[in-house]
Design a protein around this motif. Structure first.
Motif, PDB file in Angstrom:
ATOM      1  N   LEU A 117      28.764  43.249  39.237  1.00  0.00           N
ATOM      2  CA  LEU A 117      29.357  44.307  40.064  1.00  0.00           C
ATOM      3  C   LEU A 117      29.703  45.519  39.212  1.00  0.00           C
ATOM      4  O   LEU A 117      30.065  45.386  38.038  1.00  0.00           O
ATOM      5  CB  LEU A 117      30.635  43.803  40.744  1.00  0.00           C
ATOM      6  CG  LEU A 117      30.529  42.530  41.583  1.00  0.00           C
ATOM      7  CD1 LEU A 117      31.890  42.202  42.199  1.00  0.00           C
ATOM      8  CD2 LEU A 117      29.475  42.680  42.672  1.00  0.00           C
ATOM      9  N   ASP A 118      29.627  46.664  39.812  1.00  0.00           N
ATOM     10  CA  ASP A 118      30.004  47.896  39.124  1.00  0.00           C
ATOM     11  C   ASP A 118      31.533  47.952  39.048  1.00  0.00           C
ATOM     12  O   ASP A 118      32.203  47.952  40.086  1.00  0.00           O
ATOM     13  CB  ASP A 118      29.462  49.085  39.929  1.00  0.00           C
ATOM     14  CG  ASP A 118      29.701  50.410  39.221  1.00  0.00           C
ATOM     15  OD1 ASP A 118      30.557  50.455  38.301  1.00  0.00           O
ATOM     16  OD2 ASP A 118      29.042  51.389  39.593  1.00  0.00           O
ATOM     17  N   PRO A 119      32.081  48.007  37.820  1.00  0.00           N
ATOM     18  CA  PRO A 119      33.558  47.991  37.719  1.00  0.00           C
ATOM     19  C   PRO A 119      34.221  49.152  38.457  1.00  0.00           C
ATOM     20  O   PRO A 119      35.387  49.057  38.845  1.00  0.00           O
ATOM     21  CB  PRO A 119      33.820  48.069  36.208  1.00  0.00           C
ATOM     22  CG  PRO A 119      32.539  48.479  35.586  1.00  0.00           C
ATOM     23  CD  PRO A 119      31.441  48.053  36.502  1.00  0.00           C
ATOM     24  N   LYS A 120      33.470  50.214  38.677  1.00  0.00           N
ATOM     25  CA  LYS A 120      34.049  51.361  39.401  1.00  0.00           C
ATOM     26  C   LYS A 120      34.411  50.974  40.831  1.00  0.00           C
ATOM     27  O   LYS A 120      35.241  51.614  41.469  1.00  0.00           O
ATOM     28  CB  LYS A 120      33.048  52.515  39.441  1.00  0.00           C
ATOM     29  CG  LYS A 120      32.951  53.290  38.140  1.00  0.00           C
ATOM     30  CD  LYS A 120      32.487  54.706  38.416  1.00  0.00           C
ATOM     31  CE  LYS A 120      31.136  55.131  37.911  1.00  0.00           C
ATOM     32  NZ  LYS A 120      30.152  54.268  37.365  1.00  0.00           N
ATOM     33  N   ASN A 121      33.761  49.933  41.339  1.00  0.00           N
ATOM     34  CA  ASN A 121      34.040  49.506  42.713  1.00  0.00           C
ATOM     35  C   ASN A 121      35.143  48.453  42.802  1.00  0.00           C
ATOM     36  O   ASN A 121      35.400  47.908  43.873  1.00  0.00           O
ATOM     37  CB  ASN A 121      32.769  48.950  43.365  1.00  0.00           C
ATOM     38  CG  ASN A 121      31.730  50.028  43.561  1.00  0.00           C
ATOM     39  OD1 ASN A 121      32.080  51.208  43.659  1.00  0.00           O
ATOM     40  ND2 ASN A 121      30.468  49.644  43.597  1.00  0.00           N
ATOM     41  N   LEU A 122      35.763  48.147  41.667  1.00  0.00           N
ATOM     42  CA  LEU A 122      36.796  47.111  41.691  1.00  0.00           C
ATOM     43  C   LEU A 122      38.194  47.724  41.636  1.00  0.00           C
ATOM     44  O   LEU A 122      38.457  48.634  40.838  1.00  0.00           O
ATOM     45  CB  LEU A 122      36.597  46.147  40.518  1.00  0.00           C
ATOM     46  CG  LEU A 122      35.248  45.415  40.500  1.00  0.00           C
ATOM     47  CD1 LEU A 122      35.132  44.536  39.267  1.00  0.00           C
ATOM     48  CD2 LEU A 122      35.062  44.583  41.774  1.00  0.00           C
ATOM     49  N   TYR A 123      39.059  47.225  42.473  1.00  0.00           N
ATOM     50  CA  TYR A 123      40.465  47.646  42.516  1.00  0.00           C
ATOM     51  C   TYR A 123      41.301  46.386  42.468  1.00  0.00           C
ATOM     52  O   TYR A 123      40.870  45.334  42.971  1.00  0.00           O
ATOM     53  CB  TYR A 123      40.741  48.448  43.793  1.00  0.00           C
ATOM     54  CG  TYR A 123      40.072  49.802  43.750  1.00  0.00           C
ATOM     55  CD1 TYR A 123      40.793  50.933  43.371  1.00  0.00           C
ATOM     56  CD2 TYR A 123      38.709  49.928  44.011  1.00  0.00           C
ATOM     57  CE1 TYR A 123      40.168  52.173  43.283  1.00  0.00           C
ATOM     58  CE2 TYR A 123      38.078  51.156  43.927  1.00  0.00           C
ATOM     59  CZ  TYR A 123      38.808  52.277  43.557  1.00  0.00           C
ATOM     60  OH  TYR A 123      38.194  53.495  43.453  1.00  0.00           O
ATOM     61  N   VAL A 124      42.456  46.468  41.847  1.00  0.00           N
ATOM     62  CA  VAL A 124      43.223  45.233  41.671  1.00  0.00           C
ATOM     63  C   VAL A 124      44.670  45.412  42.123  1.00  0.00           C
ATOM     64  O   VAL A 124      45.188  46.532  42.179  1.00  0.00           O
ATOM     65  CB  VAL A 124      43.195  44.766  40.195  1.00  0.00           C
ATOM     66  CG1 VAL A 124      41.772  44.536  39.730  1.00  0.00           C
ATOM     67  CG2 VAL A 124      43.907  45.759  39.285  1.00  0.00           C
ATOM     68  N   THR A 125      45.299  44.298  42.440  1.00  0.00           N
ATOM     69  CA  THR A 125      46.703  44.327  42.824  1.00  0.00           C
ATOM     70  C   THR A 125      47.501  43.374  41.948  1.00  0.00           C
ATOM     71  O   THR A 125      46.949  42.406  41.421  1.00  0.00           O
ATOM     72  CB  THR A 125      46.888  43.921  44.295  1.00  0.00           C
ATOM     73  OG1 THR A 125      46.474  42.559  44.454  1.00  0.00           O
ATOM     74  CG2 THR A 125      46.084  44.806  45.235  1.00  0.00           C
ATOM     75  N   VAL A 126      48.763  43.683  41.799  1.00  0.00           N
ATOM     76  CA  VAL A 126      49.666  42.830  41.011  1.00  0.00           C
ATOM     77  C   VAL A 126      50.990  42.698  41.762  1.00  0.00           C
ATOM     78  O   VAL A 126      51.242  43.420  42.727  1.00  0.00           O
ATOM     79  CB  VAL A 126      49.928  43.420  39.598  1.00  0.00           C
ATOM     80  CG1 VAL A 126      48.661  43.486  38.771  1.00  0.00           C
ATOM     81  CG2 VAL A 126      50.564  44.805  39.702  1.00  0.00           C
ATOM     82  N   PHE A 127      51.838  41.817  41.284  1.00  0.00           N
ATOM     83  CA  PHE A 127      53.106  41.517  41.949  1.00  0.00           C
ATOM     84  C   PHE A 127      54.164  42.582  41.629  1.00  0.00           C
ATOM     85  O   PHE A 127      54.402  42.885  40.461  1.00  0.00           O
ATOM     86  CB  PHE A 127      53.571  40.136  41.478  1.00  0.00           C
ATOM     87  CG  PHE A 127      54.825  39.643  42.111  1.00  0.00           C
ATOM     88  CD1 PHE A 127      54.955  39.583  43.494  1.00  0.00           C
ATOM     89  CD2 PHE A 127      55.894  39.205  41.324  1.00  0.00           C
ATOM     90  CE1 PHE A 127      56.111  39.100  44.089  1.00  0.00           C
ATOM     91  CE2 PHE A 127      57.053  38.716  41.908  1.00  0.00           C
ATOM     92  CZ  PHE A 127      57.155  38.666  43.295  1.00  0.00           C
ATOM     93  N   ALA A 128      54.800  43.097  42.690  1.00  0.00           N
ATOM     94  CA  ALA A 128      55.773  44.182  42.516  1.00  0.00           C
ATOM     95  C   ALA A 128      57.174  43.691  42.143  1.00  0.00           C
ATOM     96  O   ALA A 128      58.071  44.490  41.891  1.00  0.00           O
ATOM     97  CB  ALA A 128      55.863  44.999  43.797  1.00  0.00           C
TER      98      ALA A 128
END
Ligand code: SER
Length: 668
Positions: A117-128
């Motif tokens: 996958l193209d890393p530009k298309n990846l978005y990530v979430t983390v715990f707030a």
């Protein structure tokens, strides 16, 4: 890229990083009364996440068949299915965030060894972070993601959303890493911390989303205002698809509601194979991946309709038939209760949607249309999977069961619809003008007891009754109807936690004291039954709640009162001997040679966990298997000494099917 290529690459990738590849467990969980189906890869692994050593080591990976009944109503969009394969990897107190995030990112982006996958298309979430429990924001994952994106030349901006709502109010803001609250970035089988029972493990998680772009191919914006003012990774508009979830399982809920650290820091990763394949194809419709291709073509040929013009119906049929294929392969048959009810609901729903498309006759073969679809799935999976997931052995049975259910349904459909007309006729149903929409619901007078009768007599799934009402433009107070209906069903049900009530959602395993005691009593009872009735008695199913144990076993006839008393006496005698209960890890073959009991048809890894009860001198170092009273393949949990069980009482013994009996016992 094909899904089998992705599955293969995933397993090879983690094998190369020291993971043992374990087989997929059955969709029907073993020794877990609290959930009907295996819905995530970690479910069979809970004891090890809680600290019990896993026989094969601290790093595992697999592709697990999963079924999530709670998603039935979501099926029809481009990404939800009830059945799916979860690619998983686990660290039991071994590596943690640093390696987990790096490896998964590498797997996703590597063109040779991963999904490319193209890393530009990846978005990530983390715990707030969470004020209520005091569990802090996951800074470590944020920092790690920044590094990982930087290595790909991407500057990853962090945006803090306290909640999903905040996300839709603020939008992307040029971010790459987003934090959300417990609702989105905390994972346990029960969901958010406040829903977790004592003893349940959980932790913050970090999800990866694939961005299919703001616009569709023809330039239409994907995001619509009905999903919120702005799009963000957790928005449901379809622009972003969650493709993997790394759970950092390091907490356990205590009895007082607070959270304590587990003795070990675990990683529980799960990613949807079908979704990763969709991302690899850069096509947000998972029904366009290779797995569905042949089945979809067969359905098009059977109905003479195209997928493009009937997406929702096609998706429902394809999903439900595929799920039914795998459930039947794992031994579930259509019936009116529990798992059987779920499969009946899937099949009958598929049949109704198939009918809507004109698929009643088999056009491409002499089988029914839906059996032809099932056959296409079986062939696809057999070609893609070396082990075939048991589909080869069961292919005929699967198709038979489906044909049988369809025939049965068609016979009762007519009669049932007539009855349904009657109850609708006898009801006091107010029509509302369509322009008033769904907001004003007419008062429903359709008697739920009567509806229940239809369900029971004709095997009409509740949803079908509901749909039939809707087709006649009869608007009902659905909630009230469902509540009454569920209450009525509850009375008739053996399984207290049922699919239709959606109670098993999180699939909570119960490690309470009572359940643990009953678990060990279960082993003693099997041995006692073999002593009283003969060594040919084998376990055929088991179900333990904190109130009682239930065992299905093979035996030709009804037990006499004397036999029941004797079995009970033997169990209580073994309890009073206070025998040690010892867990050992053995090579599967060695355990089989020792004659350890195991359930027929179950797949086991090369090294297995075995529980032995007795002899009195047994210790973990010297279990003395040859003198053990009972020896079983089992993941636990169990008491340490039989004396902890107290005393048991057999309360019922009855027939389940030809040659299979069911016995229940409680703690006294
Ligand atoms: N248990 C987590 C999930 O189901 C990760 O495997 O999402």
């Amino acid at each position: 890229m094909t899904s089998s290529e992705i599955r293969k690459r995933f397993l090879e990738f983690y094998k190369a990083r020291g993971h043992v590849i374990i087989p997929s467990a059955s969709l029907v969980p073993e020794n877990d009364s609290t959930t009907l189906f295996t819905g995530s890869g970690m479910q069979p692994l809970v004891p090890y996440l809680l600290g019990q050593p896993y026989p094969e080591g601290k790093r595992l990976a697999n592709a697990q068949k999963c079924f999530r009944a709670e998603d039935i109503d979501e099926v029809g969009d481009n990404r939800h299915t009830t059945f799916f394969e979860m690619l998983g990897n686990w660290s039991f107190g071994d590596y943690f965030k640093h390696d987990q995030l790096a490896w998964f990112f590498e797997f996703l982006t590597d063109k040779e060894k991963g999904a490319g996958l193209d890393p530009k298309n990846l978005y990530v979430t983390v715990f707030a972070g969470d004020a209520a429990t005091g569990i802090p924001r996951d800074e470590e994952s944020t920092e790690r993601w920044k590094e990982l994106f930087a290595q790909k030349g991407i500057e990853a901006k962090y945006v803090d959303f306290g909640s999903e709502k905040e996300g839709s109010e603020k939008g992307m803001q040029g971010g790459r890493i987003f934090s959300y609250d417990v609702k989105k970035n905390w994972w346990s089988r029960a969901g958010a911390p406040s829903n977790m029972p004592a003893g349940e493990p959980g932790g913050p998680d970090s999800e990866v989303f694939y961005d299919f772009g703001e616009f569709t191919a023809d330039g239409t914006p994907v995001h619509k205002l009905e999903f919120g003012a702005h799009c963000h990774p957790n928005c449901d508009c379809g622009r972003f698809l969650e493709i993997g979830n790394s759970v950092f399982m390091e907490y356990k809920k205590s009895a007082d509601g607070s959270f304590e650290k587990l003795a070990q820091r675990n990683v529980d990763f799960g990613g949807g194979l079908e979704r990763i394949a969709a991302a690899a194809n850069n096509d947000p419709d998972i029904f366009n991946i290779d797995i569905f291709e042949n089945a979809r073509k067969v359905l098009e040929a059977e109905t003479g309709k195209s997928y493009g013009e009937n997406e929702k119906e096609f998706r429902i049929i394809l999903d439900h038939i595929r799920a039914a294929v795998f459930l039947i392969a794992d031994g579930v048959s259509p019936s009116n209760v529990g798992r059987g009810y779920l499969i009946r609901r899937l099949l009958r729903r598929a049949i109704r949607f198939g009918d809507g498309l004109g698929a009643t006759q088999g056009k491409t073969s002499n089988q029914s249309s839906l059996s032809s679809v099932a056959q296409a799935f079986i062939e696809k999976y057999l070609a893609a999977y070396p082990q075939g997931h048991g589909l080869a052995e069961h292919a005929n049975r699967i198709l038979d069961e489906m044909e049988k259910e369809e025939k049965k349904f068609r016979v009762t459909l007519k009669e049932g619809l007539k009855e349904l007309e009657k109850i609708m006729g006898s009801g006091h149903v107010s029509m509302i003008p369509p322009e008033q929409g769904d907001k004003i619901l007419a008062v429903n007078e359709v008697d739920p007891v009567k509806a229940f009768f239809i369900y029971q007599t004709y095997g009409f799934p509740f949803e079908l009754i509901e749909e039939e009402l809707a087709r006649r433009l009869i608007f009902v107070d659905k909630e009230k109807f469902k509540k009454l209906f569920d209450a009525e069903m509850e009375k008739h049900r053996d399984l207290s936690r049922t699919a239709s009530a959606g109670v098993f959602k999180g699939g909570l395993a119960d490690h309470s004291e009572q359940t643990t005691r009953l678990h060990t009593a279960h082993h003693l009872l099997l041995k006692a039954l073999q002593t009283v009735l003969g060594p040919e008695v084998k376990q055929r199913g088991s179900n333990i709640t904190s109130e009682r144990l239930r065992m299905d076993f093979s035996y030709g006839g009804k037990m006499t009162d004397e036999q029941k008393k004797e079995a009970e006496r033997i169990v209580n005698e073994k309890i009073s001997e206070d025998l040690p209960v010892v867990r050992s890890e053995l090579a599967r073959e060695a355990a089989e040679k020792l004659g350890a009991e195991h359930e027929f048809g179950q797949k086991y890894p090369d090294r297995v966990s075995v529980y032995s009860i007795g002899p009195k001198s047994a210790t973990p170092a010297n279990p003395g298997f040859e003198k053990a009273y009972s020896l079983e393949f089992c993941g636990g949990p169990h008491v340490a000494h039989t004396g902890e069980i107290g005393k048991i009482k057999i309360i019922k013994e009855e027939a389940v099917s030809a040659g299979v009996r069911r016995i229940r016992a409680i703690l006294e």
